[in-house]
Design a protein around this motif. Structure first.
Motif, PDB file in Angstrom:
ATOM      1  N   PHE A  26     -52.247  87.758  34.199  1.00 34.09           N
ATOM      2  CA  PHE A  26     -52.252  87.232  35.559  1.00 34.09           C
ATOM      3  C   PHE A  26     -53.142  88.080  36.462  1.00 34.09           C
ATOM      4  O   PHE A  26     -53.235  89.294  36.299  1.00 34.09           O
ATOM      5  N   VAL A  27     -53.800  87.443  37.432  1.00 38.34           N
ATOM      6  CA  VAL A  27     -54.433  88.174  38.521  1.00 38.34           C
ATOM      7  C   VAL A  27     -53.319  88.570  39.488  1.00 38.34           C
ATOM      8  O   VAL A  27     -52.564  87.718  39.951  1.00 38.34           O
ATOM      9  N   THR A  28     -53.194  89.863  39.782  1.00 35.67           N
ATOM     10  CA  THR A  28     -52.058  90.307  40.586  1.00 35.67           C
ATOM     11  C   THR A  28     -52.513  91.123  41.793  1.00 35.67           C
ATOM     12  O   THR A  28     -53.561  91.759  41.785  1.00 35.67           O
ATOM     13  N   LEU A  29     -51.668  91.086  42.831  1.00 41.41           N
ATOM     14  CA  LEU A  29     -51.905  91.846  44.057  1.00 41.41           C
ATOM     15  C   LEU A  29     -50.579  92.423  44.512  1.00 41.41           C
ATOM     16  O   LEU A  29     -49.630  91.681  44.774  1.00 41.41           O
ATOM     17  N   ALA A  30     -50.492  93.757  44.571  1.00 43.38           N
ATOM     18  CA  ALA A  30     -49.351  94.427  45.191  1.00 43.38           C
ATOM     19  C   ALA A  30     -49.810  94.946  46.549  1.00 43.38           C
ATOM     20  O   ALA A  30     -50.878  95.545  46.653  1.00 43.38           O
ATOM     21  N   PHE A  31     -49.020  94.709  47.583  1.00 44.73           N
ATOM     22  CA  PHE A  31     -49.463  95.097  48.920  1.00 44.73           C
ATOM     23  C   PHE A  31     -48.369  95.813  49.692  1.00 44.73           C
ATOM     24  O   PHE A  31     -47.173  95.610  49.452  1.00 44.73           O
ATOM     25  N   TYR A  62     -55.727  85.755  51.393  1.00 46.85           N
ATOM     26  CA  TYR A  62     -56.674  86.626  50.685  1.00 46.85           C
ATOM     27  C   TYR A  62     -56.912  86.136  49.259  1.00 46.85           C
ATOM     28  O   TYR A  62     -58.071  85.999  48.827  1.00 46.85           O
ATOM     29  N   LEU A  63     -55.835  85.862  48.544  1.00 44.58           N
ATOM     30  CA  LEU A  63     -55.994  85.442  47.154  1.00 44.58           C
ATOM     31  C   LEU A  63     -56.716  84.105  47.058  1.00 44.58           C
ATOM     32  O   LEU A  63     -57.528  83.886  46.151  1.00 44.58           O
ATOM     33  N   SER A  68     -61.952  85.112  41.785  1.00 46.97           N
ATOM     34  CA  SER A  68     -61.335  85.112  40.457  1.00 46.97           C
ATOM     35  C   SER A  68     -59.977  84.424  40.432  1.00 46.97           C
ATOM     36  O   SER A  68     -59.313  84.394  39.399  1.00 46.97           O
ATOM     37  N   VAL A  69     -59.567  83.843  41.574  1.00 50.91           N
ATOM     38  CA  VAL A  69     -58.236  83.247  41.683  1.00 50.91           C
ATOM     39  C   VAL A  69     -58.342  81.740  41.859  1.00 50.91           C
ATOM     40  O   VAL A  69     -59.148  81.246  42.648  1.00 50.91           O
ATOM     41  N   ASP A  70     -57.508  81.005  41.108  1.00 47.44           N
ATOM     42  CA  ASP A  70     -57.333  79.568  41.324  1.00 47.44           C
ATOM     43  C   ASP A  70     -56.306  79.404  42.440  1.00 47.44           C
ATOM     44  O   ASP A  70     -55.108  79.653  42.234  1.00 47.44           O
ATOM     45  N   ARG A  71     -56.743  79.001  43.618  1.00 47.09           N
ATOM     46  CA  ARG A  71     -55.854  78.949  44.775  1.00 47.09           C
ATOM     47  C   ARG A  71     -54.722  77.945  44.635  1.00 47.09           C
ATOM     48  O   ARG A  71     -53.761  77.963  45.422  1.00 47.09           O
ATOM     49  N   GLU A  72     -54.828  77.047  43.663  1.00 47.38           N
ATOM     50  CA  GLU A  72     -53.755  76.075  43.429  1.00 47.38           C
ATOM     51  C   GLU A  72     -52.719  76.595  42.438  1.00 47.38           C
ATOM     52  O   GLU A  72     -51.800  75.866  42.059  1.00 47.38           O
ATOM     53  N   ARG A  73     -52.842  77.857  42.033  1.00 46.68           N
ATOM     54  CA  ARG A  73     -51.911  78.425  41.042  1.00 46.68           C
ATOM     55  C   ARG A  73     -51.452  79.810  41.496  1.00 46.68           C
ATOM     56  O   ARG A  73     -51.542  80.775  40.762  1.00 46.68           O
ATOM     57  N   ILE A  74     -50.926  79.884  42.704  1.00 43.34           N
ATOM     58  CA  ILE A  74     -50.472  81.153  43.267  1.00 43.34           C
ATOM     59  C   ILE A  74     -48.948  81.218  43.230  1.00 43.34           C
ATOM     60  O   ILE A  74     -48.258  80.284  43.637  1.00 43.34           O
ATOM     61  N   GLY A  75     -48.429  82.340  42.729  1.00 42.65           N
ATOM     62  CA  GLY A  75     -46.994  82.597  42.705  1.00 42.65           C
ATOM     63  C   GLY A  75     -46.666  83.901  43.401  1.00 42.65           C
ATOM     64  O   GLY A  75     -47.539  84.729  43.646  1.00 42.65           O
TER      65      GLY A  75
END
Length: 269
Positions: A26-31, A62-63, A68-75
């Motif tokens: 997964f492409v991940t973001l911790a903030f 942001y995502l 590199s992110v598919d904006r229709e597949r964000i969790g």
């Protein structure tokens, strides 16, 4: 994206979750939430349900613009107090397709009613009176007063407080920027939580799925059970046998990462 626990920074539990999920593809973001950690804003170490709900939507912004992110597949994964914030954010932000609340706290409930809803109306009124007047003191001084340092043990604390100390105040999880690692919130931080029930619209997450994860022995388990009962289908509650609240912060043999991965693989389509 991942955030939490309440009073933590991205170098702690949320960063660990993000790393483990990244290793699963997964492409991940911790903030860091606003006003904490390396995020901006003054004064420092302030929280509120509206700002911290907005933090999740800002991360979605942001995502959704990242190449590199598919904006229709964000969790979303929210941990501890940010589990409740995540649920509140996803209820209003329809761009998120699935949400996990792990070892969840409803911060508006615990701040307004105390643990296990034990605060009386008289105690609540006294606290509101004190915090309201503290605002005048802060305004006169031009700087906020802060609560005592968090997770300093003096003896006689309940086991869950000992568990918090073991995570935040030892090499296991200590980080100098974390509110919970010997720092503190402003004294008036609870005010914005005390009449703002963040889970009022939890049913509006549906038809998107929500997964609750909690420890069998966690003092906070009732938060997930109440939220699960209030949520609409599709929903799932996973209770981890023998686990405490803090076990789900960082114990790789306890956190069900395979279940997290399969949940998002199924629903982020």
């Amino acid at each position: 994206m991942v955030s939490g626990p309440f009073g933590a920074v991205k170098e702690q539990s949320s960063g660990l979750h993000a790393q483990e999920m990244a290793e699963r593809g997964f492409v991940t973001l911790a903030f860091d939430p606003s006003f904490t950690g390396e995020s901006g804003g003054q004064p420092r170490n302030v929280a509120s349900p509206d700002i911290n709900t907005e933090d999740f939507s800002a991360a979605v912004d942001y995502l959704g613009l990242h190449p590199s992110v598919d904006r229709e597949r964000i969790g979303v994964i929210g941990i501890c107090g940010w589990g409740g914030m995540a649920l509140n954010a996803v209820a209003v932000d329809k761009r998120v397709k699935a949400v996990v609340a792990s070892t969840m706290y409803d911060m508006t409930r615990v701040m307004s009613r105390g643990y296990n809803d034990s605060v009386t109306p008289e105690q609540r009124a006294k606290t509101l009176e004190q915090l309201s007047r503290q605002r005048w003191d802060d305004a006169a001084k031009g700087t906020p007063a802060y609560q005592p340092p968090y997770n300093k043990l003096r003896g006689g604390e309940p086991q869950f407080m000992v568990d918090y100390h073991d995570y935040y105040s030892t090499p296991r999880g200590y980080h100098a920027r974390a509110v919970n690692s010997g720092n503190s919130w402003t004294q008036t931080t609870p005010l914005s939580f005390m009449n703002m029930p963040i889970l009022s619209y939890i049913k509006e997450i549906s038809p998107r799925p929500v997964l609750f994860i909690h420890g069998e022995k966690a003092h906070s388990r009732y938060f997930s059970e109440t939220a699960y009962a209030a949520a609409a289908e599709p929903k799932e509650l996973v209770i981890i046998p023998g686990a405490s609240h803090v076990d789900l912060y960082d114990k790789l043999d306890v956190i069900p990462f395979d279940r997290l991965s399969s949940f998002f693989q199924e629903h982020l389509v």
